[in-house]
Motif scaffolding. Structure first.
Motif, mmCIF file in Angstrom:
data_model
loop_
_atom_site.group_PDB
_atom_site.id
_atom_site.type_symbol
_atom_site.label_atom_id
_atom_site.label_comp_id
_atom_site.label_asym_id
_atom_site.label_seq_id
_atom_site.Cartn_x
_atom_site.Cartn_y
_atom_site.Cartn_z
ATOM 1 N N ASP A 143 -11.090 -6.324 20.836
ATOM 2 C CA ASP A 143 -10.335 -5.521 21.805
ATOM 3 C C ASP A 143 -9.202 -4.743 21.139
ATOM 4 O O ASP A 143 -8.863 -3.646 21.572
ATOM 5 C CB ASP A 143 -9.740 -6.426 22.888
ATOM 6 N N PHE A 144 -8.601 -5.317 20.091
ATOM 7 C CA PHE A 144 -7.512 -4.684 19.349
ATOM 8 C C PHE A 144 -7.678 -5.056 17.875
ATOM 9 O O PHE A 144 -8.262 -6.088 17.561
ATOM 10 C CB PHE A 144 -6.136 -5.182 19.830
ATOM 11 N N GLY A 145 -7.129 -4.224 16.990
ATOM 12 C CA GLY A 145 -7.269 -4.529 15.575
ATOM 13 C C GLY A 145 -6.072 -4.111 14.743
ATOM 14 O O GLY A 145 -5.378 -3.132 15.058
ATOM 15 N N ILE A 146 -5.826 -4.870 13.659
ATOM 16 C CA ILE A 146 -4.794 -4.553 12.672
ATOM 17 C C ILE A 146 -5.478 -4.517 11.311
ATOM 18 O O ILE A 146 -6.044 -5.503 10.857
ATOM 19 C CB ILE A 146 -3.664 -5.604 12.664
ATOM 20 N N ASP A 147 -5.419 -3.352 10.655
ATOM 21 C CA ASP A 147 -6.054 -3.143 9.358
ATOM 22 C C ASP A 147 -4.959 -3.059 8.299
ATOM 23 O O ASP A 147 -4.081 -2.191 8.377
ATOM 24 C CB ASP A 147 -6.879 -1.846 9.407
ATOM 25 N N LEU A 148 -4.989 -3.953 7.310
ATOM 26 C CA LEU A 148 -3.906 -4.093 6.341
ATOM 27 C C LEU A 148 -4.219 -3.347 5.052
ATOM 28 O O LEU A 148 -5.263 -3.564 4.430
ATOM 29 C CB LEU A 148 -3.660 -5.577 6.042
ATOM 30 N N HIS A 149 -3.278 -2.487 4.630
ATOM 31 C CA HIS A 149 -3.457 -1.674 3.425
ATOM 32 C C HIS A 149 -2.169 -1.629 2.600
ATOM 33 O O HIS A 149 -1.120 -2.109 3.027
ATOM 34 C CB HIS A 149 -3.839 -0.238 3.811
ATOM 35 N N THR A 150 -2.274 -1.013 1.403
ATOM 36 C CA THR A 150 -1.099 -0.688 0.593
ATOM 37 C C THR A 150 -1.231 0.769 0.159
ATOM 38 O O THR A 150 -2.226 1.430 0.442
ATOM 39 C CB THR A 150 -1.001 -1.564 -0.681
ATOM 40 N N GLY A 151 -0.231 1.255 -0.559
ATOM 41 C CA GLY A 151 -0.356 2.571 -1.153
ATOM 42 C C GLY A 151 -1.424 2.563 -2.235
ATOM 43 O O GLY A 151 -1.635 1.551 -2.910
ATOM 44 N N GLY A 152 -2.110 3.686 -2.428
ATOM 45 C CA GLY A 152 -3.113 3.784 -3.471
ATOM 46 C C GLY A 152 -2.497 4.095 -4.821
ATOM 47 O O GLY A 152 -1.354 4.560 -4.912
ATOM 48 N N ALA A 153 -3.262 3.826 -5.886
ATOM 49 C CA ALA A 153 -2.808 4.068 -7.260
ATOM 50 C C ALA A 153 -1.453 3.381 -7.462
ATOM 51 O O ALA A 153 -1.315 2.203 -7.171
ATOM 52 C CB ALA A 153 -2.750 5.549 -7.563
ATOM 53 N N GLN A 154 -0.436 4.125 -7.940
ATOM 54 C CA GLN A 154 0.884 3.515 -8.140
ATOM 55 C C GLN A 154 1.896 4.013 -7.115
ATOM 56 O O GLN A 154 3.096 3.959 -7.331
ATOM 57 C CB GLN A 154 1.374 3.792 -9.564
ATOM 58 N N ARG A 155 1.377 4.471 -5.970
ATOM 59 C CA ARG A 155 2.274 4.892 -4.890
ATOM 60 C C ARG A 155 2.663 3.673 -4.059
ATOM 61 O O ARG A 155 1.805 2.941 -3.592
ATOM 62 C CB ARG A 155 1.603 5.961 -4.034
ATOM 63 N N HIS A 156 3.946 3.487 -3.896
ATOM 64 C CA HIS A 156 4.480 2.328 -3.183
ATOM 65 C C HIS A 156 4.888 2.743 -1.780
ATOM 66 O O HIS A 156 5.808 3.554 -1.595
ATOM 67 C CB HIS A 156 5.683 1.757 -3.935
ATOM 68 N N ASN A 157 4.211 2.197 -0.790
ATOM 69 C CA ASN A 157 4.532 2.482 0.614
ATOM 70 C C ASN A 157 5.563 1.490 1.127
ATOM 71 O O ASN A 157 5.333 0.270 1.072
ATOM 72 C CB ASN A 157 3.272 2.394 1.485
ATOM 73 N N HIS A 158 6.686 2.000 1.608
ATOM 74 C CA HIS A 158 7.610 1.139 2.342
ATOM 75 C C HIS A 158 6.887 0.712 3.618
ATOM 76 O O HIS A 158 6.136 1.502 4.200
ATOM 77 C CB HIS A 158 8.884 1.902 2.685
ATOM 78 N N PRO A 159 7.045 -0.536 4.074
ATOM 79 C CA PRO A 159 6.280 -1.012 5.232
ATOM 80 C C PRO A 159 6.292 -0.024 6.403
ATOM 81 O O PRO A 159 7.347 0.415 6.849
ATOM 82 C CB PRO A 159 6.979 -2.325 5.584
ATOM 83 N N GLN A 160 5.089 0.293 6.891
ATOM 84 C CA GLN A 160 4.924 1.326 7.916
ATOM 85 C C GLN A 160 3.645 1.074 8.702
ATOM 86 O O GLN A 160 2.714 0.440 8.205
ATOM 87 C CB GLN A 160 4.845 2.700 7.253
ATOM 88 N N ILE A 161 3.616 1.578 9.913
ATOM 89 C CA ILE A 161 2.434 1.481 10.772
ATOM 90 C C ILE A 161 1.949 2.880 11.115
ATOM 91 O O ILE A 161 2.743 3.766 11.435
ATOM 92 C CB ILE A 161 2.749 0.702 12.067
ATOM 93 N N ARG A 162 0.628 3.059 11.065
ATOM 94 C CA ARG A 162 0.005 4.317 11.451
ATOM 95 C C ARG A 162 -0.895 4.076 12.657
ATOM 96 O O ARG A 162 -1.608 3.065 12.698
ATOM 97 C CB ARG A 162 -0.792 4.880 10.272
#
Length: 321
Positions: A140-159
């Motif tokens: 019914d609902f989903g959360i898909d967990l990722h990080t930045g690709g290569a050496q890009r560092h994503n500050h925690p964020q939701i899309r």
């Protein structure tokens, strides 16, 4: 449905998980050249009382290990033992990429560009097919967990998906430092779920092949926030200093290297910035030139490239307001 009625049975790959049961199910995918069988591991936690089914998925890209660790810690701590509904957990979807320290499967295909998949297609398409056919119909609902690709560092964020109100509501409830809408990518997991009318939010935190303790804790906290929102659990013990609300970004821009050279950031990821503020430099190794990277507007930095040597056009900062 009456509050004391029984929850539904969830059947994945011929394995039935009755109300009140928890099961580890293995979906066989392929073998390594050594003959070792590779399975997609699926945990199902099915409460006795009815409620929504939440999917928590990690490792869609094999080198994005923060999501794998988020799920591992929550499994270890027993966080998915819910009072209502069910949680389906895919701790590591792309096992082949994980083994090879790679975003893709061995033939170079991206599982997240292979949905809804094909039963007799490429390895990536086969993995996507089993998720689409055997897991998503229960969700019914989903959360898909990722990080930045290569050496890009994503500050925690939701899309989230802009025209899917349930998706935006989940993004707000997750309460990551930043959240914003992004367009759906053809053949992606999120687009396939969207076409099945399943709201999915994507959590991005940290960078590939590197643990980030802050991003891991933000991810755990956010998943618990969503579970509480869906009435699956009663209590949440805060792991971090509580924020009043996430920063909703309506404008985003990548700042790219104006020339090749060494990249030296001057700001911390996640920090607020002012228009025309110097965010970093690109310089040559002999001090002949130094190009400033300035903020186009006031807002926030939510991704920084950790690659020290860059080429012209490389993404350096992702900023938003």
């Amino acid at each position: 449905m009456l509050e004391n009625s029984e929850n539904k049975t969830i059947t994945i790959h011929g394995e039935a998980v009755q109300p009140g049961e928890a099961k580890w199910i293995q979906i066989p995918i392929d073998r390594l050249p050594t003959g070792t069988l590779i399975d997609i591991p699926v945990y199902v936690f099915n409460a006795e009382k009815p409620g929504p089914t939440l999917l928590v998925q990690g490792g869609l890209h094999g080198d994005e290990i923060n999501g794998v660790e988020i799920i591992r810690r929550m499994l270890f701590e027993g966080c998915y033992k819910v009072k209502t509904g069910a949680v389906i957990v895919l701790p590591l979807l792309n096992i082949f990429g994980f083994i090879h320290f790679s975003r893709q499967v061995p033939d170079g295909k991206d599982v997240n560009r292979s949905f809804p998949g094909m039963k007799k297609g490429s390895l990536a398409a086969r993995i996507a097919y089993h998720v689409t056919q055997e897991v998503l119909p229960h969700v019914d609902f989903g959360i898909d967990l990722h990080t930045g690709g290569a050496q890009r560092h994503n500050h925690p964020q939701i899309r989230f998906t802009a025209d899917f109100k349930e998706s935006e509501a989940l993004a707000n409830v997750f309460n990551a430092p930043f959240y914003f809408s992004t367009s759906l990518i053809d053949k992606s997991f999120r687009k396939t779920a969207y076409e099945m009318k399943i709201p999915i939010i994507v959590y991005e935190g940290g960078e590939s092949m590197r643990f980030d303790e802050y991003a891991i804790k933000e991810g755990i906290q956010g998943i618990l926030n969503v579970m509480k929102y869906l009435n699956m659990i009663d209590k949440i013990d805060p792991m971090l200093i509580e924020r009043e609300e996430s920063e909703y970004l309506t404008e985003r821009k990548w700042l790219r290297a104006p020339t090749a050279g060494m990249f030296v950031p001057q700001v911390l990821n996640g920090s607020s910035i002012e228009k025309e503020e110097i965010l970093g430099f690109v310089t040559d190794t002999f001090a002949n030139y130094c190009k400033e990277i300035k903020a186009p507007y006031s807002g926030f930095v939510f991704c920084i490239n950790n690659q020290a040597v860059v080429n012209q056009g490389d993404a350096l900062f992702h900023v938003g307001a």
